[in-house]
Enzyme design. Sequence first.
Site, short mmCIF file in Angstrom:
data_model
loop_
_atom_site.label_atom_id
_atom_site.label_comp_id
_atom_site.label_asym_id
_atom_site.label_seq_id
_atom_site.Cartn_x
_atom_site.Cartn_y
_atom_site.Cartn_z
CB SER A 130 -0.92 0.03 1.22
OG SER A 130 -1.70 1.22 1.20
CE LYS A 184 -2.81 -2.50 -0.58
NZ LYS A 184 -3.78 -2.34 -1.65
CG HIS A 187 -4.94 -0.66 3.68
ND1 HIS A 187 -5.14 -0.13 2.41
CD2 HIS A 187 -4.13 0.22 4.31
CE1 HIS A 187 -4.50 1.01 2.29
NE2 HIS A 187 -3.86 1.24 3.42
CG ASN A 188 -7.12 -1.53 -0.71
OD1 ASN A 188 -6.16 -1.26 0.00
ND2 ASN A 188 -7.01 -1.71 -2.01
CD GLU A 191 -7.43 3.35 -0.27
OE1 GLU A 191 -7.65 3.54 -1.49
OE2 GLU A 191 -6.45 2.67 0.13
#
Length: 477
Positions: A130, A184, A187-188, A191
């Site tokens: 990232s 990940k 995480h997105n 986001e």
Amino acid sequence: MEQAEIGLIGLGVMGANLSLNIAEKGNRIAVFNRTYAATEQFMKDAGELADRIIPCKTIEEFVAAIRPPRPIIIMIKAGDPVDQQMELLKPHLEKNDIMIDAGNANFRDTIRRFDSLKDSGLTFIGMGVSGGEEGARHGPSIMVGGTEESWKRVEPVLTSIAAKFNGEPCVDWLGNDGAGHFVKTIHNGIEYADMQMIAEIYGILRDGLNMSAVEIADVFAKWNKGRLNSYLIEITEKVLRAKDPISGRPMVDMIVDKAGQKGTGKWSAIEAQNMGVPATGIEAAVAARSLSSFKDQREAAEKILGLPASGDHGNVDRDKLIDDLEQALLAGKIGAYAQGFAVMAEASKEFGWSLPMPTIAKIWRAGCIIRSQFLDEITSAFTKDPDVANLIVTPAFADMVKDTDGALRRVISFAALGGMPVPALASALGYFDAYRRGRGTANLIQAQRDFFGAHGFDRTDGADKHHGPWGSGLADF
């Protein structure tokens, strides 16, 4: 010639930047691209770093250039192209060589690829990266999933290239097979929620207070010096200040309001639903992006339905509302992070990963897109209680939720009365209210389910009687 410590396939923007980062940190790297012309251009652009890079024309030459056991980063389009590249590589590899997918892969594909190599002598790492182009070049946040042995082989290189927070590298091994890519993905998802809430706040400032892009930029600049300090707040200010070179108007005012998405936010929402963990902020953000794509339908609906009356905005205390917006955004962010970490905690149990929550918070503190000041506070909260049921019941975050509660309610009320959509912020309030209410309303849902489907229910008095006195109603359905 001295062999490379690591190899990389795919010299697109991310692959090229990651390769330069690896070389710049003193590591020798072999590179290969399907078209050698791209490799030649990359070498010309590498400048002094070219001395640490071995450009290769063929797969055979590429594999031979790397020190065994060979770690090979595949930085190409996610999906079938990765499987195809792996098939091309496999005949040339030897026992303990490591193929590393560093793209935005679906973690279920990563698990499948990892399992497919179990009896081959080869192994696989799913590596979440990232930070975008800038992060790849100067220091990303890196989330690694695979065997601990394969992690140890790549640890020195990855530690050298990762972003640093107070000297600590933002990279770590998070567990077996798909652990890194799952983290990940979440995480997105966070986001997505974070970006959507920022956009909702921007909408209130623009449409509710009639502020210009530059005036709104000033607000975000101020917020970035306080509790909301983060990469996304920082770039929001920069985006709002930018001028369109064609029209001279604010660039943001010239952009069509249709948001793209590549799938990771959707995957986050789907996996949360699969595991029965509420991630309402992520779901709202994904839905909002989808709705934004219906531009023609929205414009037609506005002509038919009109916009709601704006309410009595003339009497609003502008400074007080802006203060409330700051607190509401903080509350929404807390909700999104709490939901994301709750999804990871459940996935950790389901897939046997033992995901280290304090470590995940640590490696997100720099390099990644959602890096923010309060990730340090999340790290501290999970370090004190790594098995806590939910972030919002830790002492520090419980106080934050209480402190921002009134502001969040006032902002949502203001937006609702003015017809300004705030789905992600509203989802945060709904989540907080539902999570902290000991007796909710699902008892009625259970009664309905029992009435039409004889699904049964538990009683508050613990009696061993699990159906209601609905009589003939059951037979009617």
